[in-house]
Structure formats: C-alpha cells, structure tokens
Design a protein around this motif. Sequence first.
Motif, PDB file in Angstrom:
ATOM      1  N   LEU A   1       4.634   0.910  -6.842  1.00  9.82           N
ATOM      2  CA  LEU A   1       4.063   0.920  -5.499  1.00  9.82           C
ATOM      3  C   LEU A   1       4.355   2.237  -4.790  1.00  9.82           C
ATOM      4  O   LEU A   1       5.505   2.675  -4.723  1.00  9.82           O
ATOM      5  CB  LEU A   1       4.619  -0.256  -4.682  1.00  9.82           C
ATOM      6  CG  LEU A   1       3.859  -0.596  -3.412  1.00  9.82           C
ATOM      7  CD1 LEU A   1       2.451  -1.099  -3.744  1.00  9.82           C
ATOM      8  CD2 LEU A   1       4.601  -1.651  -2.606  1.00  9.82           C
ATOM      9  N   ARG A   2       3.306   2.871  -4.296  1.00 10.78           N
ATOM     10  CA  ARG A   2       3.430   4.164  -3.620  1.00 10.78           C
ATOM     11  C   ARG A   2       3.265   4.028  -2.099  1.00 10.78           C
ATOM     12  O   ARG A   2       3.835   4.788  -1.345  1.00 10.78           O
ATOM     13  CB  ARG A   2       2.356   5.133  -4.122  1.00 10.78           C
ATOM     14  CG  ARG A   2       2.350   5.327  -5.623  1.00 10.78           C
ATOM     15  CD  ARG A   2       3.083   6.589  -6.010  1.00 10.78           C
ATOM     16  NE  ARG A   2       2.868   6.981  -7.388  1.00 10.78           N
ATOM     17  CZ  ARG A   2       3.538   6.515  -8.426  1.00 10.78           C
ATOM     18  NH1 ARG A   2       4.437   5.593  -8.261  1.00 10.78           N
ATOM     19  NH2 ARG A   2       3.308   6.958  -9.638  1.00 10.78           N
ATOM     20  N   GLU A   3       2.440   3.061  -1.681  1.00 11.00           N
ATOM     21  CA  GLU A   3       2.159   2.873  -0.251  1.00 11.00           C
ATOM     22  C   GLU A   3       2.256   1.397   0.098  1.00 11.00           C
ATOM     23  O   GLU A   3       1.703   0.559  -0.603  1.00 11.00           O
ATOM     24  CB  GLU A   3       0.753   3.365   0.099  1.00 11.00           C
ATOM     25  CG  GLU A   3       0.550   4.837  -0.095  1.00 11.00           C
ATOM     26  CD  GLU A   3      -0.849   5.293   0.311  1.00 11.00           C
ATOM     27  OE1 GLU A   3      -1.557   4.563   1.035  1.00 11.00           O
ATOM     28  OE2 GLU A   3      -1.241   6.396  -0.113  1.00 11.00           O
ATOM     29  N   LEU A   4       2.933   1.125   1.217  1.00 12.82           N
ATOM     30  CA  LEU A   4       3.025  -0.229   1.737  1.00 12.82           C
ATOM     31  C   LEU A   4       2.606  -0.200   3.201  1.00 12.82           C
ATOM     32  O   LEU A   4       3.253   0.427   4.034  1.00 12.82           O
ATOM     33  CB  LEU A   4       4.447  -0.771   1.585  1.00 12.82           C
ATOM     34  CG  LEU A   4       4.698  -2.193   2.076  1.00 12.82           C
ATOM     35  CD1 LEU A   4       3.743  -3.192   1.424  1.00 12.82           C
ATOM     36  CD2 LEU A   4       6.148  -2.589   1.827  1.00 12.82           C
ATOM     37  N   HIS A   5       1.490  -0.860   3.488  1.00 10.20           N
ATOM     38  CA  HIS A   5       0.925  -0.888   4.833  1.00 10.20           C
ATOM     39  C   HIS A   5       1.158  -2.272   5.442  1.00 10.20           C
ATOM     40  O   HIS A   5       0.618  -3.258   4.958  1.00 10.20           O
ATOM     41  CB  HIS A   5      -0.585  -0.617   4.785  1.00 10.20           C
ATOM     42  CG  HIS A   5      -0.931   0.707   4.185  1.00 10.20           C
ATOM     43  ND1 HIS A   5      -1.229   1.797   4.964  1.00 10.20           N
ATOM     44  CD2 HIS A   5      -1.016   1.113   2.894  1.00 10.20           C
ATOM     45  CE1 HIS A   5      -1.504   2.834   4.167  1.00 10.20           C
ATOM     46  NE2 HIS A   5      -1.373   2.433   2.908  1.00 10.20           N
ATOM     47  N   LEU A   6       1.959  -2.319   6.500  1.00  6.47           N
ATOM     48  CA  LEU A   6       2.260  -3.570   7.192  1.00  6.47           C
ATOM     49  C   LEU A   6       1.961  -3.461   8.683  1.00  6.47           C
ATOM     50  O   LEU A   6       2.472  -4.242   9.482  1.00  6.47           O
ATOM     51  CB  LEU A   6       3.726  -3.957   6.973  1.00  6.47           C
ATOM     52  CG  LEU A   6       4.108  -4.274   5.525  1.00  6.47           C
ATOM     53  CD1 LEU A   6       5.611  -4.313   5.363  1.00  6.47           C
ATOM     54  CD2 LEU A   6       3.484  -5.581   5.095  1.00  6.47           C
ATOM     55  N   ARG A   7       1.138  -2.521   9.062  1.00 13.99           N
ATOM     56  CA  ARG A   7       0.832  -2.281  10.470  1.00 13.99           C
ATOM     57  C   ARG A   7       0.242  -3.541  11.116  1.00 13.99           C
ATOM     58  O   ARG A   7      -0.567  -4.237  10.533  1.00 13.99           O
ATOM     59  CB  ARG A   7      -0.160  -1.131  10.593  1.00 13.99           C
ATOM     60  CG  ARG A   7      -0.457  -0.775  12.024  1.00 13.99           C
ATOM     61  CD  ARG A   7      -1.370   0.411  12.116  1.00 13.99           C
ATOM     62  NE  ARG A   7      -1.498   0.797  13.506  1.00 13.99           N
ATOM     63  CZ  ARG A   7      -2.099   1.883  13.916  1.00 13.99           C
ATOM     64  NH1 ARG A   7      -2.620   2.714  13.046  1.00 13.99           N
ATOM     65  NH2 ARG A   7      -2.162   2.161  15.190  1.00 13.99           N
TER      66      ARG A   7
END
Length: 104
Positions: free
Chosen positions: A27-33
């Motif tokens: 995993l390179r990006e984790l978006h939880l916005r």
Amino acid sequence: MKCLKILNLSGTAIKELPHSIAHLKDLRELHLRECKNLEILPSSICTLTSLGYLDLRDCSKLEILPENLGNLYCLKDLLVDRIAISQLPSTMMHLDELEMLSCR
C-alpha cells in the motif's frame, strides 16, 4: 489484495480501520478524508513501510495517532487537518522522507 497500492475510503462511515490492514504490504496511499466517524487508527498501520501518503483530513473524531507513526519510513505526505488530536507522536522525528505535513 496483497498487491493493492491505493486504498480510498474517503467519506465512508468507517469507525475503525481493521488491524488486518497490516497485510497490505504494498500500500502506497491511504485516503481517509472526511471519515467523520473514524475514532481509531490501529498501530498496525505503522507496519505499512511502503506507505507514502496518508490523508486523515476532516476525521473530526480521531483523537490519537499511533505512537509508532515514525515507523512509516517512506511517508512523504501526512495530512491531518481538522482532526481532534492535541499533539503529534514524538516518533514523527524519524520520518526523514516527510515532505509535507499539513495540520491546520
């Protein structure tokens, strides 16, 4: 899903990330916005040593970041605007690759 590079859960009603997130080694990006109900970010997230981007903006119920956040050696972008933390973890000083920290 082991090879998953980007996980976007932005705007979902998730309250807690499962500890099994640690299995997403690539995993390179984790978006939880705007996960307005997110209360817990498990320390197992800090085993994602390939993670370069973490977006927690507007997770208004998130009060604590994992203390071992400094283990995310590849982290370049950390966005923690408008979350409920009172301080950043002391291990942040180990994030040598960090290029952008946004914590308005």
